[in-house]
Design a protein around this motif. Structure first.
Motif, PDB file in Angstrom:
ATOM      1  N   LEU A 118       0.869  -1.171   0.000  1.00 56.28           N
ATOM      2  CA  LEU A 118       0.000   0.000   0.000  1.00 56.28           C
ATOM      3  C   LEU A 118       0.902   1.214   0.000  1.00 56.28           C
ATOM      4  N   ASP A 119       0.822   1.982  -1.074  1.00 59.42           N
ATOM      5  CA  ASP A 119       1.709   3.145  -1.221  1.00 59.42           C
ATOM      6  C   ASP A 119       3.165   2.746  -1.004  1.00 59.42           C
ATOM      7  N   ASP A 120       3.578   1.664  -1.622  1.00 63.75           N
ATOM      8  CA  ASP A 120       4.950   1.132  -1.574  1.00 63.75           C
ATOM      9  C   ASP A 120       5.377   0.614  -0.206  1.00 63.75           C
ATOM     10  N   GLN A 121       4.449   0.452   0.728  1.00 62.29           N
ATOM     11  CA  GLN A 121       4.754  -0.146   2.029  1.00 62.29           C
ATOM     12  C   GLN A 121       4.193  -1.563   2.043  1.00 62.29           C
ATOM     13  N   VAL A 122       5.036  -2.546   2.365  1.00 55.49           N
ATOM     14  CA  VAL A 122       4.597  -3.932   2.440  1.00 55.49           C
ATOM     15  C   VAL A 122       3.710  -4.106   3.667  1.00 55.49           C
ATOM     16  N   VAL A 123       2.468  -4.582   3.450  1.00 53.62           N
ATOM     17  CA  VAL A 123       1.529  -4.734   4.564  1.00 53.62           C
ATOM     18  C   VAL A 123       1.081  -6.182   4.766  1.00 53.62           C
ATOM     19  N   ALA A 124       1.373  -7.061   3.795  1.00 57.30           N
ATOM     20  CA  ALA A 124       0.928  -8.450   3.915  1.00 57.30           C
ATOM     21  C   ALA A 124       1.713  -9.318   2.939  1.00 57.30           C
ATOM     22  N   TYR A 125       1.724 -10.621   3.223  1.00 55.94           N
ATOM     23  CA  TYR A 125       2.352 -11.555   2.289  1.00 55.94           C
ATOM     24  C   TYR A 125       1.603 -12.878   2.280  1.00 55.94           C
ATOM     25  N   ILE A 126       1.807 -13.602   1.174  1.00 54.10           N
ATOM     26  CA  ILE A 126       1.317 -14.972   1.059  1.00 54.10           C
ATOM     27  C   ILE A 126       2.443 -15.784   0.436  1.00 54.10           C
ATOM     28  N   LEU A 127       2.618 -16.984   0.925  1.00 51.13           N
ATOM     29  CA  LEU A 127       3.634 -17.883   0.393  1.00 51.13           C
ATOM     30  C   LEU A 127       2.958 -19.180  -0.004  1.00 51.13           C
TER      31      LEU A 127
END
Length: 128
Positions: free
Chosen positions: A53-62
């Motif tokens: 969000l706006d170049d900030q990592v807020v979540a991931y999935i692997l």
């Protein structure tokens, strides 16, 4: 019109952010250590996706192929002898920073992984 939410593949430079997200979730049962994250990015970057969000990592999935998943032995035991294809993806991790939970980031990541699975002719995704 540009959207502030982007889904992209994880990169080695994202490791600190990924660690921060998983550590911020007190209900996360098993954190991946730094070496595991590095290995997963190196070998599974196409299914290690980040929501930004706006170049900030807020979540991931692997997602990893069943045969390479850390959960594969457990899944085999749960399947009671059913044949499970190695081409099926298993979600080895899904985490959203607490400040961004309930805003649809997990849903977006699941949809993105589904698209990757379709592109790779993967017949299914296991989520536990």
């Amino acid at each position: 019109m540009e959207f502030p939410i982007k889904i992209r593949e994880a990169q080695q430079s994202d490791i600190d952010l990924i660690c921060l997200i998983q550590e911020s979730n007190s209900n996360f049962l098993e954190n991946m250590n730094r070496e595991v994250i590095e290995e997963r990015i190196r070998n599974h970057a196409d299914t290690f996706l980040l929501a930004c969000l706006d170049d900030q990592v807020v979540a991931y999935i692997l997602g990893t192929e069943f045969a390479n998943s850390s959960l594969s032995r457990w899944i085999k035991e749960m399947a009671n002898g059913e044949t499970i294809s190695g081409r099926i993806f298993v979600i080895d991790g899904l985490s959203v920073h607490p400040e961004y939970q309930g805003q649809g980031f997990g849903t977006l990541l699941l949809a993105a992984l589904k698209q990757v699975a379709l592109q790779q002719n993967c017949p299914g995704i296991y989520l536990f």
